[in-house]
Design an enzyme around this catalytic site. Structure first.
Site, mmCIF file in Angstrom:
data_model
loop_
_atom_site.group_PDB
_atom_site.id
_atom_site.type_symbol
_atom_site.label_atom_id
_atom_site.label_comp_id
_atom_site.label_asym_id
_atom_site.label_seq_id
_atom_site.Cartn_x
_atom_site.Cartn_y
_atom_site.Cartn_z
ATOM 1 N N ASP A 1 0.809 -1.210 0.000
ATOM 2 C CA ASP A 1 0.000 0.000 0.000
ATOM 3 C C ASP A 1 0.839 1.256 0.000
ATOM 4 O O ASP A 1 2.062 1.213 0.159
ATOM 5 C CB ASP A 1 -0.951 0.015 1.204
ATOM 6 C CG ASP A 1 -0.308 -0.558 2.465
ATOM 7 O OD1 ASP A 1 0.889 -0.308 2.693
ATOM 8 O OD2 ASP A 1 -1.004 -1.255 3.217
ATOM 9 N N ASN B 1 -7.909 -3.543 14.024
ATOM 10 C CA ASN B 1 -9.283 -3.926 13.681
ATOM 11 C C ASN B 1 -9.309 -5.148 12.766
ATOM 12 O O ASN B 1 -10.359 -5.506 12.231
ATOM 13 C CB ASN B 1 -10.029 -2.752 13.038
ATOM 14 C CG ASN B 1 -9.411 -2.313 11.710
ATOM 15 O OD1 ASN B 1 -8.430 -2.902 11.240
ATOM 16 N ND2 ASN B 1 -9.964 -1.270 11.116
ATOM 17 N N HIS C 1 -7.534 -5.559 9.881
ATOM 18 C CA HIS C 1 -7.289 -5.373 8.449
ATOM 19 C C HIS C 1 -5.922 -5.932 8.044
ATOM 20 O O HIS C 1 -5.007 -6.039 8.859
ATOM 21 C CB HIS C 1 -7.426 -3.897 8.052
ATOM 22 C CG HIS C 1 -6.318 -2.999 8.502
ATOM 23 N ND1 HIS C 1 -6.552 -1.814 9.169
ATOM 24 C CD2 HIS C 1 -4.973 -3.066 8.372
ATOM 25 C CE1 HIS C 1 -5.398 -1.212 9.416
ATOM 26 N NE2 HIS C 1 -4.427 -1.956 8.948
ATOM 27 N N GLU D 1 -9.919 -2.717 4.775
ATOM 28 C CA GLU D 1 -10.593 -2.486 6.046
ATOM 29 C C GLU D 1 -11.790 -3.435 6.210
ATOM 30 O O GLU D 1 -12.369 -3.908 5.224
ATOM 31 C CB GLU D 1 -11.078 -1.041 6.120
ATOM 32 C CG GLU D 1 -9.957 0.004 6.090
ATOM 33 C CD GLU D 1 -9.296 0.203 7.443
ATOM 34 O OE1 GLU D 1 -9.232 -0.752 8.240
ATOM 35 O OE2 GLU D 1 -8.848 1.332 7.708
#
Length: 257
Positions: free
Chosen positions: A71, A142, A144, A149
């Protein structure tokens, strides 16, 4: 799926570096192309210099190595400039690429980052090159992976989520807060609200997947994942169905049962 508890951060980093080294070294000996997917973040800060040291010490030829980063942050529709303090391009060059002996043959032309202006070209290049031999991953607090996400199963089916391509996304508030705390000295304004992320499809197509975890906050998503099933509500859970995946976590920070 393999789970391995490392004694501490150093051992986790050493074990991770050894696994990546073996894949690169084997391909180099066989004189075939090898594609490695790299991740960024604090989890990898010790792994990368260790990997460079192994490659240099063993004089591994890298002229057939291609790297693909997961990313990059996006601002104004474009990748943030290399001068941006959170640039992942700069992170990789500072923590790995500059430590590799140039005589080994890795060139800038074979270092790839997804382009937010043409994300589909990243997937095409990777597919045409034979896909990833190994993908290194971290896990967000979380759940990811990359910047894929979590999404509710009322929004997207498990199969549709697994097929997501490389694309530009908006970051979740927890991701912004976490990244500002860990990488931006608490300055949330420094963290861009968008990023371009490798999609779930090319990640899951990797021949090997390796996830490293070293933060106490990662215990919850890992525990849910260990006793759960693949779901878009916990993107890392898709590793459960992968034929060759491993999670190495630090037992001094994370306790899994």
């Amino acid at each position: 799926m393999k789970w391995l508890a490392a004694a501490d951060y150093h051992e986790m980093s050493q074990l991770g570096a050894e696994r990546i080294f073996r894949v690169i070294a084997e391909a180099s000996r066989e004189r075939r192309r090898v594609n490695i997917g790299f991740a960024t973040g604090n989890t990898m800060l010790e792994l990368y210099p260790l990997l460079a040291e192994m490659l240099n010490k063993n004089k591994i030829r890298l002229d057939l190595l291609s790297t693909y980063n997961l990313d990059e942050y996006v601002a104004g529709g474009r990748a943030v400039p290399h001068s941006h303090p959170l640039s992942y391009y700069t992170y990789m060059h500072e923590n790995l690429f500059r430590h590799i002996d140039p005589a080994l043959g890795l060139t800038e032309e074979r270092i790839h980052f997804p382009d937010p202006e043409h994300p589909e070209s990243f997937d095409a290049e990777l597919e045409n090159g034979g896909g990833l031999d190994l993908q290194l991953l971290g896990i967000g607090f979380n759940g990811h992976i990359a910047f894929n996400e979590p999404m509710s199963e009322t929004e997207i089916s498990a199969a549709e989520f697994a097929s997501l391509p490389t694309r530009v996304i908006f970051l979740k508030p927890l991701t912004i807060e976490t990244n500002s705390r860990l990488t931006a000295d608490g300055c949330a304004d420094l963290v861009p609200r968008q990023a371009v992320t490798m999609g779930m499809k090319p990640i899951l197509a990797a021949k090997k997947m390796l996830l490293l975890a070293c933060f106490p906050e990662q215990e919850k998503p890992l525990s849910v994942m260990k006793h759960g099933r693949p779901t878009p509500e916990l993107p890392a859970s898709y590793m459960l169905d992968h034929p060759d995946s491993e999670i190495i976590y630090t037992a001094d920070k994370i306790t899994l049962r």
